[in-house]
Design an enzyme around this catalytic site. Structure first.
Site, PDB file in Angstrom:
ATOM      1  N   HIS A   1      23.271  43.241  70.563  1.00  0.00           N
ATOM      2  CA  HIS A   1      23.060  42.593  70.903  1.00  0.00           C
ATOM      3  C   HIS A   1      22.408  41.871  69.993  1.00  0.00           C
ATOM      4  O   HIS A   1      22.362  40.002  69.648  1.00  0.00           O
ATOM      5  CB  HIS A   1      22.743  41.964  72.562  1.00  0.00           C
ATOM      6  CG  HIS A   1      23.302  41.032  73.250  1.00  0.00           C
ATOM      7  ND1 HIS A   1      24.867  41.313  73.509  1.00  0.00           N
ATOM      8  CD2 HIS A   1      23.274  40.121  74.349  1.00  0.00           C
ATOM      9  CE1 HIS A   1      25.153  39.633  73.895  1.00  0.00           C
ATOM     10  NE2 HIS A   1      24.689  39.532  74.802  1.00  0.00           N
TER      11      HIS A   1
ATOM     12  N   ASN B   1      23.325  34.649  76.993  1.00  0.00           N
ATOM     13  CA  ASN B   1      23.544  33.148  77.545  1.00  0.00           C
ATOM     14  C   ASN B   1      23.636  31.573  77.815  1.00  0.00           C
ATOM     15  O   ASN B   1      24.215  31.248  78.428  1.00  0.00           O
ATOM     16  CB  ASN B   1      24.472  34.048  79.042  1.00  0.00           C
ATOM     17  CG  ASN B   1      24.780  35.168  79.028  1.00  0.00           C
ATOM     18  OD1 ASN B   1      25.388  35.859  77.999  1.00  0.00           O
ATOM     19  ND2 ASN B   1      24.313  35.906  80.159  1.00  0.00           N
TER      20      ASN B   1
ATOM     21  N   ASP C   1      27.578  39.685  67.700  1.00  0.00           N
ATOM     22  CA  ASP C   1      27.945  40.730  67.843  1.00  0.00           C
ATOM     23  C   ASP C   1      29.228  40.523  68.790  1.00  0.00           C
ATOM     24  O   ASP C   1      29.579  39.639  69.160  1.00  0.00           O
ATOM     25  CB  ASP C   1      27.058  41.169  68.418  1.00  0.00           C
ATOM     26  CG  ASP C   1      26.932  40.582  70.289  1.00  0.00           C
ATOM     27  OD1 ASP C   1      26.397  39.935  70.156  1.00  0.00           O
ATOM     28  OD2 ASP C   1      26.588  41.857  70.993  1.00  0.00           O
TER      29      ASP C   1
ATOM     30  N   TYR D   1      13.725  43.409  72.503  1.00  0.00           N
ATOM     31  CA  TYR D   1      15.246  43.320  72.113  1.00  0.00           C
ATOM     32  C   TYR D   1      16.061  43.509  70.656  1.00  0.00           C
ATOM     33  O   TYR D   1      16.807  43.308  70.123  1.00  0.00           O
ATOM     34  CB  TYR D   1      15.785  41.755  73.313  1.00  0.00           C
ATOM     35  CG  TYR D   1      16.459  42.222  74.108  1.00  0.00           C
ATOM     36  CD1 TYR D   1      17.054  42.724  74.843  1.00  0.00           C
ATOM     37  CD2 TYR D   1      15.433  40.823  74.857  1.00  0.00           C
ATOM     38  CE1 TYR D   1      17.012  42.359  76.294  1.00  0.00           C
ATOM     39  CE2 TYR D   1      15.119  40.564  76.124  1.00  0.00           C
ATOM     40  CZ  TYR D   1      16.271  41.428  76.948  1.00  0.00           C
ATOM     41  OH  TYR D   1      16.519  41.320  78.087  1.00  0.00           O
TER      42      TYR D   1
ATOM     43  N   ASN E   1      29.366  35.855  76.205  1.00  0.00           N
ATOM     44  CA  ASN E   1      28.654  34.388  76.969  1.00  0.00           C
ATOM     45  C   ASN E   1      27.670  33.668  76.111  1.00  0.00           C
ATOM     46  O   ASN E   1      28.108  32.454  76.499  1.00  0.00           O
ATOM     47  CB  ASN E   1      27.561  34.632  78.395  1.00  0.00           C
ATOM     48  CG  ASN E   1      29.118  35.583  79.385  1.00  0.00           C
ATOM     49  OD1 ASN E   1      29.557  35.428  79.619  1.00  0.00           O
ATOM     50  ND2 ASN E   1      27.581  36.606  79.517  1.00  0.00           N
TER      51      ASN E   1
END
Length: 193
Positions: free
Chosen positions: A25, A77, A102, A20, A123
């Site tokens: 994100h 989340n 973001d 990631y 979230n």
């Protein structure tokens, strides 16, 4: 809302896995990493489910305080769990927390400051508000724009950035880092709701 207490925690939102690292994100992690790099912060430790580093910061009055840089390791989340534990351990109030994230509802590369208010179906922000029991934290929003065509939001925010997309993202991260430094020095505006 008046800001009488200085910011004490700067929390970037993202996901911990290397896959990631170069995704939209992970904007929050990228800004926190950029801030750490600018100020030669190299020592990170695991605390309350987050990677945490201490940064000595001089405010506009010349006072020096320790600001905690934090990257929750629980995935986006559920970021609220580690952040709320860290805040409780250091007796930091919600209004002294800056969250960097973001934002699909801002144009790509746009950076905006927001204090309190709605969560925009994010979230990570929802988790933080739930665990802190407050929405009164400060935010630096890094705009990533909407996905093109029929691409789903999840695919868009988690797609690895390359080439010009990565270069543009890194330039936006640098701007968000500038904004974060200004907020640490002067405090957040009280009229950004």
């Amino acid at each position: 809302m008046s800001q009488s207490r200085p910011l004490m925690i700067v929390c970037g939102l993202g996901n911990p896995d290397a896959a990631y690292a170069h995704t939209r994100h992970n904007a929050g992690f990228a800004v926190v990493d950029a801030l750490a790099q600018r100020h030669a912060v190299r020592y990170w430790k695991s605390e309350a489910g987050a990677q945490v580093a201490a940064l000595d910061w001089k405010d506009a009055d010349g006072e020096v305080r320790t600001v905690l840089l934090a990257k929750p390791m629980s995935y986006m989340n559920t970021s609220g769990g580690p952040l709320s534990k860290l805040a409780r351990a250091h007796r930091v109030m919600p209004g002294q927390i800056l969250v960097i994230h973001d934002e699909v509802d801002l144009a790509t590369g746009e950076v905006r400051v927001k204090v309190g208010g709605g969560l925009n179906a994010h979230n990570g922000l929802r988790s933080i508000a739930d665990k802190l029991g407050s929405r009164d934290f400060v935010r630096v929003q890094l705009g990533i724009g909407r996905p093109p065509g029929r691409m789903g939001v999840a695919d868009y925010v988690l797609r690895e950035l390359k080439g010009d997309f990565l270069a543009d993202f890194e330039a936006a991260v640098a701007r968000a880092c500038d904004v974060t430094q200004d907020l640490l020095t002067t405090g957040p505006p009280s009229d950004k709701f």
